[in-house]
Motif scaffolding. Structure first.
Motif, PDB file in Angstrom:
ATOM      1  N   GLU A  80       0.831  -1.205   0.000  1.00  0.00           N
ATOM      2  CA  GLU A  80       0.000   0.000   0.000  1.00  0.00           C
ATOM      3  C   GLU A  80       0.867   1.257   0.000  1.00  0.00           C
ATOM      4  O   GLU A  80       0.577   2.222  -0.724  1.00  0.00           O
ATOM      5  N   GLU A 122       0.811   4.055  -3.054  1.00  0.00           N
ATOM      6  CA  GLU A 122       0.451   5.439  -2.748  1.00  0.00           C
ATOM      7  C   GLU A 122       1.629   6.394  -2.849  1.00  0.00           C
ATOM      8  O   GLU A 122       1.500   7.584  -2.574  1.00  0.00           O
ATOM      9  N   ARG A 134       4.306   6.495  -0.988  1.00  0.00           N
ATOM     10  CA  ARG A 134       4.831   6.903   0.315  1.00  0.00           C
ATOM     11  C   ARG A 134       6.085   6.145   0.729  1.00  0.00           C
ATOM     12  O   ARG A 134       6.742   6.501   1.709  1.00  0.00           O
TER      13      ARG A 134
END
Length: 886
Positions: free
Chosen positions: A770, A774, A776
């Motif tokens: 994830e 995203e 990040r």
């Protein structure tokens, strides 16, 4: 008072190499000065004693050849390490800290002083004898105790000169050595003119009826070897003050070999002449001069010989004082010289030192021969003429030579065995030859060879090599591993031993092997095995028995156990997660010659006892080779020794399934996907499920320690790297959430929730995916880097920086090959996974590796990045970015 202070300061500076190396601009000696100092060190009346002793064993011609050739031959070999003294400006006793360790070197230094410094008591005794003999010729009667007073006066005067430092000694030897050479010439002239020349030239000793002429000749060579090899102290300090390596080396060879041997021959001439004239061999040149020539010549020689003994005492005190200063840095040079003076004085008071001259000579050689061998092999063959000076001087943070609490056990054992080997050949006290074949080499040379070969062979054993070469960063082997080298077949003589070792290793864990569809399957075939722990390498050979096989291994295994051993076991060396075409060619060679090829396709140990996804490349390889494909699924290996805690768990039980999943006929018909599906199905495993279903009890109290490495994320508060573990518990340092690991491998929360460890592991993976999706995810931290170029050693690349983002890895470090600070890129799509370790060899903690064709880089956290460096999370990101979980 200020002058005295200046002298003391100068002397401390002269011996400061005990603390710092002597810089080139501080060097005092050219070739001639070093030659004179070392010649002065060798020239003493014990040279005459040596010559007289040799004349009792062999004829003059044999003596002449042996004295020069044997001495110079030995010196040319064992003087070679003086090169390091000049190169580094240090004495050899600093280097020997690498051989024995700092504390071990202190013991060796004391032993050398005890067995060697009595020579200077012999020197003082002979000085007193000369004075008494010559004064007796003039009718002067001495009082009782005069002999002791005369010998102690030699000690006192020599010590005073030594306290004045190397400057005084240099000027003394510049004047003394040429005059002493003239005395030697005078002795030769008087000897040859006092008796017919053919008496000396054709001299043969009167031997007892049972005397062995060959043994006697070997004894003369041994005596000459021993005579020069015990002068190793001289080569330890003087060369560091030389301006060039050549001057240091040749001054030692000629000063100690030519000058020393010349005076040995002079002593023999004198003894032969005195026997011819008086019927008694005499080793006192002053008495010989007075008897065969005018008393005034005897008086002149007395003065010079007296100076020779005093000069030798002074040079010896200086040299050994510096040696002790280098070893015992906190004690002043003045104190050490005084201690040496007291030691010699006590031996003079004892009064029997001359009776044991031969014993001191031979026993000293018993110590010095293995010592010289260790120095020679260590300098040229093990450390490749390079030394880690910071560790040698024990600077803070530099502990390469600390070994076992300051002792190098390997070096000390080799020295002891070398000493014992000499005694096995020859008893120097009783004069008994125990082994005539080895005795022909001479005990000194035999011990030199034995000790050197032993030390070299031990250094080839990987564990011992790492022990004695903790300074590899000072002189690393940078040659890349030869990946293209054709792998040998497993050694047939090695194979039974390997099976025995494997059987003994697995026996506590009750290994059971089941075979399926293996009827009629004979080599060549391809084996794909699960990879859980090092136990896999013990189970696999037993599963394939009675056939031999070849195995793919990462180079760290070659470095850890030794390339020769790994080759005999049939291993092919490679690096993980690179496109290695040389490896493919070698795999094809193994199959072509009719052998089994074993591959562990996951290429790393299972973090929590579950399988990794396999790539289509393994099915493509099977189709290329066109041989049966066999899977080996091993269970219990992970439970016995999980990667996050390598303590062995005795409760584990092992099981292995060997199964042919694709026959030779099928491999050409099935598609790549169909072959991959069959292999993946058989290599699917869950070690904790296997433990639970088979009720395998692992009740070690520490069974959860280390589990926080793969399970790094708190299930309650979600914080990364907050977990810790102890005993049978894993808990969060941030919120306190705690789980207890039961004896069947399940985790229980305080609220009663039961967690399957692989579920927690995969739960974490989802968060990493994830983060990447995203945008990040990014790792940017300082790291410590070591490179493994070959099967010999790691190379320290210092502190660098590791960056991981969507593009892959970027490693910034000091490249030892180019000697520049560089950045290497590892594209994300080039790596489907990553090799991880949680406490690699107990060195610097957790670790990941990145590989090029010629290097594997082992990357560790620094203190700054230790809290955020987690191999599990880095691996999750690598696999996702590489497309393994897309």
């Amino acid at each position: 008072m200020s002058h005295k202070h200046d002298v003391n300061k100068e002397i401390e500076n002269e011996v400061y190499c005990g603390t710092l190396p002597v810089l080139p601009k501080e060097r005092k000696y050219g070739f001639m000065d070093a030659l004179l100092v070392l010649s002065g060190y060798c020239i003493a009346t014990w040279s005459y004693t040596q010559g007289s002793y040799l004349a009792t064993l062999v004829g003059f011609k044999q003596l002449l050849i042996g004295a020069f050739l044997a001495a110079i031959f030995m010196l040319m070999v064992y003087q070679l390490p003086v090169i390091l003294s000049v190169r580094y400006g240090i004495d050899i006793w600093i280097w020997l800290r690498s051989v024995f360790g700092p504390k071990g070197n202190k013991i060796v230094t004391i032993i050398i002083i005890l067995v060697n410094f009595p020579w200077y008591a012999v020197c003082c005794e002979l000085f007193a004898d000369s004075m008494e003999n010559l004064l007796g010729l003039f009718g002067i009667q001495l009082f009782n105790g005069a002999h002791l007073v005369l010998s102690l006066s030699c000690v006192v005067v020599g010590t005073i000169i030594a306290l004045r430092g190397v400057g005084t000694i240099t000027w003394t030897t510049r004047i003394l050595v040429p005059l002493l050479l003239l005395v030697g010439v005078a002795v030769v002239v008087v000897g040859f003119t006092s008796v017919p020349m053919d008496v000396i030239w054709n001299y043969q000793p009167e031997l007892a009826g049972d005397a062995d002429k060959t043994v006697n000749y070997v004894l003369t060579i041994e005596a000459n070897f021993a005579f020069v090899i015990t002068l190793v102290g001289g080569m330890a300090e003087v060369p560091r003050l030389c301006k060039s390596e050549k001057s240091g080396y040749y001054a030692g060879v000629l000063g100690q070999g030519a000058a020393g041997s010349f005076f040995v021959v002079v002593g023999a001439v004198m003894a032969i002449a005195m026997q011819y004239v008086t019927g008694q061999m005499v080793d006192d040149p002053t008495l010989m001069m007075a008897t065969l020539s005018a008393p005034i010549l005897g008086l002149s020689s007395l003065l010079l010989v007296a100076f020779a003994n005093i000069g030798t005492q002074a040079v010896g005190s200086y040299i050994y004082g510096v040696m002790l200063k280098s070893t015992f840095k906190k004690i002043s040079y003045k104190t050490l010289v005084l201690v040496l003076g007291v030691y010699v004085a006590l031996l003079c008071v004892w009064g029997k030192i001359t009776e044991y001259f031969g014993s001191f000579l031979t026993i000293g050689a018993c110590v010095y021969a293995p010592l010289a061998a260790l120095l020679f092999v260590d300098f040229f063959l093990i450390r490749k003429q390079k030394l880690d000076l910071k560790s040698a001087y024990e600077l803070p943070g530099h502990n390469a030579y600390q070994y076992s609490k300051g002792f190098n056990i390997v070096g000390i054992i080799c020295l002891a065995l070398g000493f014992g080997f000499t005694l096995v050949i020859y008893d120097p006290i009783q004069g008994i030859v125990h082994n005539k074949i080895l005795f022909m080499l001479t005990p000194t040379l035999a011990s030199f060879i034995f000790t050197g070969v032993l030390y070299l062979l031990l250094s080839k054993i990987p564990g011992i090599r790492r022990y004695i070469r903790r300074d590899t960063y000072a002189s690393p082997d940078k040659r890349p591993f030869d990946r293209a080298k054709v792998p040998p077949r497993q050694n047939l003589f090695f194979l039974p031993l390997m099976w025995l070792l494997c059987k003994m290793t697995v026996s506590p864990y009750k290994l059971k092997i089941d075979k399926h569809n293996m009827e009629g399957i004979k080599p060549p075939f391809l084996v794909y095995g699960s990879h859980n722990s090092f136990m896999d390498f013990y189970v696999t050979p037993l599963a394939l028995k009675p056939y031999r096989a070849n195995y793919i291994s990462e180079l760290e295994g070659f470095e850890n156990f030794g390339e020769w051993i790994y080759r005999q076991a049939g291993c092919l060396g490679t690096r993980k997660f690179i496109n290695d075409q040389s490896l493919i060619r070698n795999i094809a060679r193994v199959i072509k010659r009719g052998d089994i090829m074993v591959i562990y396709p996951e290429a790393r140990y299972a973090n929590v006892g579950t399988n990794s996804h396999l790539t289509p490349s393994i099915a493509k390889l099977a189709k290329m080779l066109k041989v049966p494909v066999v899977t080996l699924n091993m269970q219990g290996n992970y439970l016995q020794q999980p990667i996050w805690n390598l303590k062995e768990r005795k409760g584990a039980r092992l099981h292995a399934d060997l199964k042919c999943v694709v026959t030779a006929d099928e491999v050409g018909k099935l598609s790549v996907d169909e072959i991959l599906e069959r292999i993946s199905k058989e290599l699917t495993y869950d070690e904790y499920k296997y433990q639970l279903e088979n009720k395998i009890v692992i009740d070690d109290e520490w069974r959860a320690e280390g589990l926080h490495f793969p399970l790094y994320k708190c299930r309650k508060c979600g914080k990364d790297f907050a977990m810790t573990s102890y005993g049978n518990k894993i808990c969060c340092k941030h919120c306190g959430d705690t789980y207890e690991m039961d004896e069947l491998g399940q985790l229980h929360s305080l609220t009663g929730e039961v967690i399957h460890i692989p579920d927690w592991y995969e739960w974490q993976r989802g968060f990493v995916h994830e983060e990447i999706r995203e945008g990040r995810y990014k790792l940017d931290i300082p790291v410590r880097v070591e490179a493994l170029p070959n099967s010999v050693n790691f190379v320290d690349c210092g502190v660098g920086r590791l960056i991981q983002d969507n593009e892959g890895f970027s490693l910034e470090f000091d490249n030892y090959r180019s000697e520049k600070h560089e950045t290497l890129k590892f594209p994300a799509k080039s790596m489907v996974s990553l090799h991880t370790e949680y406490d690699y060899r107990g060195k610097f903690g957790p670790c990941v590796t990145l590989s090029t064709y010629d290097d594997t880089f082992f990357i560790y956290p620094t203190e700054e990045s230790r809290d955020v460096f987690n191999p599990t999370k880095i691996q999750f990101a690598t696999e996702y970015l590489g497309g393994l979980y897309s």
